[in-house]
Design a protein around this motif. Structure first.
Motif, PDB file in Angstrom:
ATOM      1  N   ASP A  93     -48.259  41.621  -4.619  1.00 51.44           N
ATOM      2  CA  ASP A  93     -49.155  40.975  -3.660  1.00 51.44           C
ATOM      3  C   ASP A  93     -48.429  39.940  -2.806  1.00 51.44           C
ATOM      4  O   ASP A  93     -48.903  39.578  -1.730  1.00 51.44           O
ATOM      5  N   GLY A  94     -47.286  39.484  -3.277  1.00 54.74           N
ATOM      6  CA  GLY A  94     -46.513  38.500  -2.528  1.00 54.74           C
ATOM      7  C   GLY A  94     -45.436  39.094  -1.645  1.00 54.74           C
ATOM      8  O   GLY A  94     -44.567  38.364  -1.149  1.00 54.74           O
ATOM      9  N   THR A  95     -45.465  40.413  -1.417  1.00 52.28           N
ATOM     10  CA  THR A  95     -44.413  41.058  -0.617  1.00 52.28           C
ATOM     11  C   THR A  95     -44.848  41.341   0.817  1.00 52.28           C
ATOM     12  O   THR A  95     -44.239  42.158   1.501  1.00 52.28           O
ATOM     13  N   SER A  96     -45.883  40.655   1.294  1.00 53.92           N
ATOM     14  CA  SER A  96     -46.386  40.945   2.649  1.00 53.92           C
ATOM     15  C   SER A  96     -45.347  40.647   3.727  1.00 53.92           C
ATOM     16  O   SER A  96     -45.339  41.297   4.777  1.00 53.92           O
ATOM     17  N   SER A  97     -44.440  39.700   3.479  1.00 51.28           N
ATOM     18  CA  SER A  97     -43.416  39.422   4.491  1.00 51.28           C
ATOM     19  C   SER A  97     -42.495  40.623   4.678  1.00 51.28           C
ATOM     20  O   SER A  97     -42.050  40.919   5.799  1.00 51.28           O
ATOM     21  N   LEU A  98     -42.210  41.343   3.590  1.00 55.21           N
ATOM     22  CA  LEU A  98     -41.401  42.564   3.697  1.00 55.21           C
ATOM     23  C   LEU A  98     -42.180  43.674   4.390  1.00 55.21           C
ATOM     24  O   LEU A  98     -41.604  44.489   5.111  1.00 55.21           O
ATOM     25  N   TRP A  99     -43.487  43.701   4.174  1.00 44.55           N
ATOM     26  CA  TRP A  99     -44.344  44.681   4.852  1.00 44.55           C
ATOM     27  C   TRP A  99     -44.389  44.407   6.360  1.00 44.55           C
ATOM     28  O   TRP A  99     -44.273  45.326   7.175  1.00 44.55           O
ATOM     29  N   LEU A 100     -44.501  43.141   6.725  1.00 47.86           N
ATOM     30  CA  LEU A 100     -44.592  42.788   8.143  1.00 47.86           C
ATOM     31  C   LEU A 100     -43.342  43.172   8.918  1.00 47.86           C
ATOM     32  O   LEU A 100     -43.416  43.545  10.083  1.00 47.86           O
ATOM     33  N   THR A 101     -42.194  43.091   8.262  1.00 52.29           N
ATOM     34  CA  THR A 101     -40.933  43.411   8.934  1.00 52.29           C
ATOM     35  C   THR A 101     -40.462  44.839   8.666  1.00 52.29           C
ATOM     36  O   THR A 101     -39.424  45.252   9.189  1.00 52.29           O
ATOM     37  N   GLY A 102     -41.211  45.587   7.844  1.00 50.98           N
ATOM     38  CA  GLY A 102     -40.865  46.987   7.590  1.00 50.98           C
ATOM     39  C   GLY A 102     -39.593  47.179   6.807  1.00 50.98           C
ATOM     40  O   GLY A 102     -38.931  48.220   6.939  1.00 50.98           O
ATOM     41  N   GLU A 103     -39.251  46.222   5.950  1.00 53.53           N
ATOM     42  CA  GLU A 103     -37.971  46.284   5.234  1.00 53.53           C
ATOM     43  C   GLU A 103     -37.857  47.469   4.280  1.00 53.53           C
ATOM     44  O   GLU A 103     -36.761  47.930   3.995  1.00 53.53           O
TER      45      GLU A 103
END
Length: 201
Positions: A93-103
């Motif tokens: 649930d805390g990986t949204s920053s990776l989702w936003l950047t498509g990592e």
């Protein structure tokens, strides 16, 4: 840039899922890639991390960078009412920053689980772990029926990912078919990651 590696990320309460993670890591290494074993800390009923900064035993805790820079991911959890365990869900649930950047887009991923009972929700737990990976745009890998252990197993093993019947006390050791399927999942992830990197290179 670091050498390519497969992140084997798991939560384990009694050790069965951790043992599966080690066999998956062995499969990764058999296919010629580094396996990076990582875990997640316990959480409280208020969903806060409540573990020491460094675990007393087992794999070290995962960092966002471990996930960001991996070439492939194996994600594992014991079953909790047919779902992944809260500590792993809390991390995801805390990986949204990776989702936003498509990592994680386009990276291969597979899942694994262990249960106390033979029909204790293995497949639904595996599917629950796949959902956030699909949202991240990862390429989901299961286990094909060309793996003979999938047809011969009397314990764990599904086309959705590796699984293990750990028994009511969590102490039933992995049998030969469960081990074979864990290693097959690790090999499949590593080979797919290498193929993708070669295509991009």
């Amino acid at each position: 840039m670091s050498a390519p590696y497969v992140l084997v990320l798991y939560y384990s309460r009694h050790g069965a899922t951790a043992e599966m993670a080690r066999h998956i890591a062995r499969g990764v290494e058999m296919a010629g890639l580094e396996a990076r074993l990582r875990s997640v800390p316990e959480v409280s009923t208020e969903c806060e991390a409540v573990a020491p900064a460094i675990p007393e035993q087992g794999a070290v805790y995962v960092s966002p960078d471990d996930l960001k820079h991996c070439s492939a991911l194996a994600l594992g959890s014991p079953t909790r009412f047919g779902n992944m365990a809260a500590p792993l869900k809390y991390f995801l649930d805390g990986t949204s920053s990776l989702w936003l950047t498509g990592e994680l887009v386009g990276k291969p991923a597979g899942v694994f689980t262990s249960t106390a009972s033979l029909h204790g929700g293995q497949e639904s737990t595996l599917l629950s772990m796949l959902l956030p990976l699909l949202h991240h745009g990862m390429l989901v890998l299961g286990l094909p029926y060309s793996e003979s252990a999938l047809l011969e197993t009397r314990g764990g093993g599904t086309p959705y990912g590796a699984s293990h019947h750990a028994g009511a006390d969590g102490k039933r050791p992995l049998d030969e078919h469960e081990i074979a399927l864990c290693r097959a999942l690790g090999q499949r992830l590593a080979r797919t990651a290498r193929s993708l990197e070669n295509d991009l290179g």
